[in-house]
Design an enzyme around this catalytic site. Structure first.
Site, PDB file in Angstrom:
ATOM      1  N   ASN A  10       0.871  -1.173   0.000  1.00 16.98           N
ATOM      2  CA  ASN A  10       0.000   0.000   0.000  1.00 16.98           C
ATOM      3  C   ASN A  10       0.909   1.223   0.000  1.00 16.98           C
ATOM      4  OD1 ASN A  10      -1.753   2.064   0.512  1.00 16.98           O
ATOM      5  ND2 ASN A  10      -2.378   1.351   2.556  1.00 16.98           N
ATOM      6  N   LYS A  12       0.186   4.245  -0.228  1.00 13.40           N
ATOM      7  CA  LYS A  12      -0.440   5.416   0.422  1.00 13.40           C
ATOM      8  C   LYS A  12      -0.215   6.671  -0.427  1.00 13.40           C
ATOM      9  CE  LYS A  12      -0.105   3.062   4.807  1.00 13.40           C
ATOM     10  NZ  LYS A  12       0.026   3.124   6.261  1.00 13.40           N
ATOM     11  N   HIS A  95      -9.402   1.007   5.136  1.00 11.39           N
ATOM     12  CA  HIS A  95      -8.091   1.200   5.771  1.00 11.39           C
ATOM     13  C   HIS A  95      -8.231   2.105   6.991  1.00 11.39           C
ATOM     14  CE1 HIS A  95      -3.971   2.423   6.463  1.00 11.39           C
ATOM     15  NE2 HIS A  95      -3.650   1.299   5.864  1.00 11.39           N
ATOM     16  N   GLU A  97      -6.536   4.486   8.056  1.00 10.98           N
ATOM     17  CA  GLU A  97      -6.356   5.928   7.834  1.00 10.98           C
ATOM     18  C   GLU A  97      -7.630   6.550   7.273  1.00 10.98           C
ATOM     19  OE1 GLU A  97      -2.736   5.314   5.689  1.00 10.98           O
ATOM     20  OE2 GLU A  97      -1.852   4.695   7.600  1.00 10.98           O
ATOM     21  N   GLU A 167      -4.942  -4.954  10.745  1.00  7.75           N
ATOM     22  CA  GLU A 167      -3.933  -3.920  10.919  1.00  7.75           C
ATOM     23  C   GLU A 167      -4.195  -3.186  12.224  1.00  7.75           C
ATOM     24  OE1 GLU A 167      -2.161  -2.745   6.810  1.00  7.75           O
ATOM     25  OE2 GLU A 167      -3.831  -1.428   7.253  1.00  7.75           O
ATOM     26  N   GLY A 173       2.818   2.373  10.811  1.00  7.65           N
ATOM     27  CA  GLY A 173       3.723   3.502  10.640  1.00  7.65           C
ATOM     28  C   GLY A 173       4.451   3.907  11.905  1.00  7.65           C
ATOM     29  N   SER A 213       3.866  -2.022  10.321  1.00  9.54           N
ATOM     30  CA  SER A 213       5.318  -2.051  10.511  1.00  9.54           C
ATOM     31  C   SER A 213       5.971  -3.367  10.085  1.00  9.54           C
ATOM     32  CB  SER A 213       5.676  -1.700  11.963  1.00  9.54           C
ATOM     33  OG  SER A 213       5.250  -0.376  12.271  1.00  9.54           O
TER      34      SER A 213
HETATM   35  P1  13P Z   1       3.212   0.454   7.670  1.00  8.86           P
HETATM   36  O1  13P Z   1       3.728  -0.824   7.040  1.00  8.86           O
HETATM   37  O2  13P Z   1       3.892   1.675   7.152  1.00  8.86           O
HETATM   38  O3  13P Z   1       3.160   0.357   9.154  1.00  8.86           O
HETATM   39  O4  13P Z   1       1.688   0.599   7.162  1.00  8.86           O
HETATM   40  C1  13P Z   1       0.839  -0.486   7.248  1.00  8.86           C
HETATM   41  C2  13P Z   1      -0.394  -0.181   6.496  1.00  8.86           C
HETATM   42  O5  13P Z   1      -1.173   0.661   6.891  1.00  8.86           O
HETATM   43  C3  13P Z   1      -0.636  -0.913   5.247  1.00  8.86           C
HETATM   44  O6  13P Z   1      -1.918  -0.685   4.764  1.00  8.86           O
END
Ligand code: 13P
Length: 251
Positions: A10, A12, A95, A97, A167, A173, A213
């Site tokens: 992803n 982002k 997701h 976010e 997640e 992150g 992560s």
């Molecule tokens: P990170 O791998 O940067 O922690 O993000 C995970 C994520 O949100 C994947 O959709």
């Protein structure tokens, strides 16, 4: 039959058109024929260019979001049919976010999921608890609610095409990865819930990715837990060698 592993990147709100195409080309060279389910989810404006860069490889194209209406006056939104038209086979729904920064509710996530399925896309359906919810021992309750409401009205035939992604928000992150035990515990719980909803056979077949992560250095122990069927990777998916390392850890 054992479940296939599925690693998706992803990206982002990262990359430029140039770096997105370079990353895609690099991944094609490194893991384009790996015996695993693979996908990358670039930003919307780069989908077509990345699609072309992935051509001939086994890496699927996914989008990061979709809207729940077919067409019309919805400024700024993108329909499932448009994603399909642009070459996507997968789309991320719900997701964290989008849930926590943009304010998407379980109901909105459900509508998106239904629309993606209706268009023949594979939804990567994300669930996960906040740190405060874990600390209050509410992980089970929160994840169960997200799974139940997200899948409301999804038939067994359609559910067979859903990929789930657990997640935990506190691991996204942050560099704080869930321990394999913590992740496995929730994955097993999600599978049990899927069994209640759709029966044991379907629950056994569905892929559940872990996200939060994931890096090449911690992927192996996560990807070899019995109920972890792959990874949804954010930051580390932007570096070809890291993403390759994660994929190789799961082979
Ligand atoms: P990170 O791998 O940067 O922690 O993000 C995970 C994520 O949100 C994947 O959709």
């Amino acid at each position: 039959m054992p479940r296939r592993k599925f690693v998706a990147g992803n990206w982002k709100m990262n990359t430029t058109i140039k770096s997105a195409v370079e990353l895609a080309r690099c991944l094609v060279a490194k893991i384009g024929q790996a015996d695993m389910d693979l996908a990358v989810c670039p930003p919307f404006p780069y989908l077509l260019a990345v699609r072309d860069a992935l051509a001939g490889s086994r890496i699927a194209l996914g989008a990061q979001d979709v809207f729940y209406e077919n067409d019309g006056a919805f400024t700024g939104e993108i329909s499932a049919a448009m994603l399909k038209d642009a070459g996507c086979t997968h789309v991320i729904c719900g997701h964290s976010e989008r849930r926590h920064v943009i304010g998407e509710t379980d109901e909105i996530v459900n509508r998106k999921l239904l629309k993606a399925l209706g268009e023949g896309l594979v939804p990567i359906f994300c669930v996960g608890e906040l740190l405060a919810e874990r600390q209050a021992a509410r992980t089970l309750e929160v994840v169960s609610r997200q799974v139940r409401l997200g899948l409301e009205g999804v038939s067994a035939a359609d559910a067979a095409r859903v990929v789930l992604a657990y997640e935990p928000v506190w691991a996204i992150g942050t560099g704080v990865v869930a321990t394999p035990q913590q992740a496995q515990e929730v994955h097993a719980l999600i599978r049990k819930l899927l069994e209640e909803l759709y029966g044991p056979e379907l629950a056994r077949r569905l892929q559940i990715q872990y996200g939060g992560s994931v890096k090449a250095s911690n992927a192996r122990e996560l990807l070899h837990c019995p109920d972890i069927d792959g990874a949804l990777v954010g930051g580390a998916s932007l570096k070809a060698e890291e993403f390759e390392g994660i994929v190789r850890a799961g082979l």
